[in-house]
Every structure is written in structure tokens, then in C-alpha cells.
Scaffold this motif. Sequence first.
Motif, PDB file in Angstrom:
ATOM      1  N   CYS A  23      16.896 -28.701  18.763  1.00 50.87           N
ATOM      2  CA  CYS A  23      17.328 -29.170  17.446  1.00 50.87           C
ATOM      3  C   CYS A  23      16.176 -29.324  16.461  1.00 50.87           C
ATOM      4  O   CYS A  23      15.045 -29.626  16.848  1.00 50.87           O
ATOM      5  CB  CYS A  23      18.038 -30.520  17.580  1.00 50.87           C
ATOM      6  N   LEU A  30      18.025 -31.614  24.303  1.00 48.14           N
ATOM      7  CA  LEU A  30      18.509 -31.455  22.937  1.00 48.14           C
ATOM      8  C   LEU A  30      17.359 -31.463  21.933  1.00 48.14           C
ATOM      9  O   LEU A  30      17.399 -30.748  20.930  1.00 48.14           O
ATOM     10  CB  LEU A  30      19.510 -32.562  22.607  1.00 48.14           C
ATOM     11  N   ASP A  31      16.339 -32.258  22.211  1.00 52.16           N
ATOM     12  CA  ASP A  31      15.189 -32.313  21.315  1.00 52.16           C
ATOM     13  C   ASP A  31      14.521 -30.951  21.206  1.00 52.16           C
ATOM     14  O   ASP A  31      13.995 -30.587  20.151  1.00 52.16           O
ATOM     15  CB  ASP A  31      14.197 -33.370  21.800  1.00 52.16           C
ATOM     16  N   VAL A  66      15.372 -35.899  18.612  1.00 54.11           N
ATOM     17  CA  VAL A  66      16.374 -36.471  19.514  1.00 54.11           C
ATOM     18  C   VAL A  66      15.689 -37.405  20.498  1.00 54.11           C
ATOM     19  O   VAL A  66      14.746 -37.007  21.194  1.00 54.11           O
ATOM     20  CB  VAL A  66      17.144 -35.380  20.281  1.00 54.11           C
ATOM     21  N   ASP A 122      25.111 -29.298  22.192  1.00 53.78           N
ATOM     22  CA  ASP A 122      24.211 -28.191  21.850  1.00 53.78           C
ATOM     23  C   ASP A 122      24.662 -27.531  20.549  1.00 53.78           C
ATOM     24  O   ASP A 122      23.870 -27.316  19.627  1.00 53.78           O
ATOM     25  CB  ASP A 122      24.226 -27.123  22.945  1.00 53.78           C
ATOM     26  N   LEU A 153      24.614 -30.223  17.345  1.00 50.06           N
ATOM     27  CA  LEU A 153      23.337 -30.741  16.853  1.00 50.06           C
ATOM     28  C   LEU A 153      22.350 -29.643  16.484  1.00 50.06           C
ATOM     29  O   LEU A 153      21.523 -29.824  15.592  1.00 50.06           O
ATOM     30  CB  LEU A 153      22.724 -31.674  17.894  1.00 50.06           C
ATOM     31  N   SER A 154      22.427 -28.495  17.156  1.00 52.24           N
ATOM     32  CA  SER A 154      21.466 -27.435  16.871  1.00 52.24           C
ATOM     33  C   SER A 154      21.684 -26.810  15.495  1.00 52.24           C
ATOM     34  O   SER A 154      20.805 -26.122  14.973  1.00 52.24           O
ATOM     35  CB  SER A 154      21.531 -26.346  17.948  1.00 52.24           C
ATOM     36  N   GLN A 155      22.854 -27.045  14.895  1.00 52.34           N
ATOM     37  CA  GLN A 155      23.138 -26.482  13.573  1.00 52.34           C
ATOM     38  C   GLN A 155      22.834 -27.444  12.423  1.00 52.34           C
ATOM     39  O   GLN A 155      22.971 -27.063  11.264  1.00 52.34           O
ATOM     40  CB  GLN A 155      24.608 -26.067  13.493  1.00 52.34           C
TER      41      GLN A 155
END
Length: 364
Positions: free
Chosen positions: A228, A224-225, A232, A192, A195-197
Amino acid sequence: MIKLLVVDDSALVRKLLGGIFASEPDFSVSFARNGREALELLPKVEPDVVTLDVHMPEMDGLTCLDRIMAERPCPVVMVSSLTALGADATLRALDLGAVDFVPKPSGAISLEIDRIAPVIVQKVRLAAETPIRKSLRLAERVRARVRAFESRAPEPRIAAGRSPAASRPIRPRLERGAVLVGCSTGGPPALDTLLSQLPADFPLPVVVAQHMPSSFTAALARRLDGLCALSVVEVTRPMPLEPGHVFIARGDADTLLSSRAGEPFVLTAPASPAYLWHPSVDRMVASALEFMDPAGLVGVLMTGMGRDGAEAMTRLHQGGGRTIAEAEETAVVWGMPGELVKAGGADFVEPVHLIPQRLLALVG
């Protein structure tokens, strides 16, 4: 002596789990039938670790977990069914602060339990040794720390013995580069944060091997998709390895990088018995090294027990690629990244919330 509280509404599951830990000389086991009973027993038993069923009457596992983390924090291992509903609930539990999860026996339970008993014991024993500061609401804690660091440029944290030249941006042919990420215990909240950054125009594709069953990785990719800017997807078939995408390796299998007509692809392959954990980080990285220039690769090894990924990422580093190991201070279990550091294969050792900034610096 490790004090374990087993929480499950099934009398048979309580009996089977109790039998597993009764045969271990260092466990003392207590039982609760639902979340309400578990909360009542917490001050009496003072458990070192709790195994917690997700679906129970009166009070379900997620509600109970939330109360445990707020009222008497201790390491919790979720016992989850291998279904889509169970996967979503488990990922939520990991976000709330559970250390890990184990699959709930299905089918002929009394036969299945013997097969998974060693994994259950290993994960519960490891959870009992995990400092609660690392398992308590990891996702929220990390996000708070990220906010605190937003106005500060990260200081270079070059691993011991590394030249400052290691911090220079890599110069890959972007169509031949990739970021290869490996993680296990504690991985979903760490993913989390990582990848979110990353921005939507991040110039390299990202391939992730997270140790999980196949019924969980699709739910992980969906989750996650939604968090982000990058797209993903779970790897279920051969897919072009394109920037702007994160490829989540399918569970209970291995994910490989390959080339078709000169173009890079990512695909799933049957789990190889030569590797202990799946999806295998070592096998994923080794496949990339077979046809991609290491100078265009960045390996990221995050929280997880064991040493999966350490050997292959050390070879990546030795070949001219860049490698980042998660720092012990944020890893739920500093097994996999710690082994990379011990092997001398880490260019950087970073807290999880600073890894995205390091990646952005490396890819220019």
C-alpha cells in the motif's frame, strides 16, 4: 453427505480431527499424511472440502494447495500453527485460494481440541458450502477484474431505497473523520484490493477489524504495508488517529477509537465477552460513534460469516454517516455485508474492486 479430506503429517492430529467430524452426522472423512498423498487421493475421494496442514514432509501445504487450485479446485481450510512463520504461510495460502484457516492445536492437544472443535466444524462446514468460483485464487481474480475496470468510471450502485443524495461527498472535519472497515472469512485478499488502491494522500485514517488471532495480525499489517501507499501498522498501544495511516486491530483483543486532550486516538482493549468475534467490528464502530460525528465516518463491511458490524454500522448510517457493503458477487461469504444490507443500513453495495473508487468519491 459432506466428503472431507484431512491432510496432516501428525497421526495424533489426524485422529483428533477425524474424531471431531466422525461425531457429525453429515461428514464422511478420508485422510492423507502429506501433500503428495492428498493429490493422489483427490480423484478417488472427490472431496467437497479439504483441511490442509501447512508444514508437512515430501510436499508442504502451500505447494499442495497450489496444485489443488490448478488441477482440481475445491474449498480448502488451512490448519495453521499460531506462530509468525505460520501466519506468513497462512496469508500466502489465502492469497493462493484457501477459503479460511483454523488454528492448529498446541500444548495439550487432546485438551485444546475440545475447545476449538466447534469453530473447526463451523468453518469447514461453511467452506464446503462456498462456491469455488469465490475461493479460487480470489486475489488474482479480483486484480484481473480491477484491471478490466480501470478505464471505466463506476456506475452508481446506491442501495435499494436510498436517495441519490447518499452519493454526495461527505463533509467531515478531516481531523475528526475515519474509515472503519470490518471483515472476516476471505478478508485478507479483500483488504489487499481495497487498501492497495488508496493513494498516499487519502484524507482520512482507516481502521480495520479483521477477525484473526493476535499472532496473525502483525503479519497481516506487515504484508499490507508492503502493498500500500498508505502506512499500515498494527495497533499495539494508543496511537494518534492520523490520515495517511491504516490501523490494523490486534487479534484476540478489541480496538477502540477514543479522544485524549481533544485529539482522536486508536487503542487496543481486552476482548469483551459481550461480543462473539474479535477484534469486534461492532465494538470498534460503537466506540467511534461515542465521540465522533457520524457525518465524518464511512463504514465498510466486507466478506465474513455472521453479522459482526451490521448493527453498529446501521446506527452509523442512521446517524448520517455513509456505509458500503461488499456485494455478494465478490464476497467469499456474504454474511456480514449481507446482514448490513438486510438491516437497511447500507448506502452502497459494491463489488470489492469498486469500493476504493466509492471511498474516493465520498471523501471528495
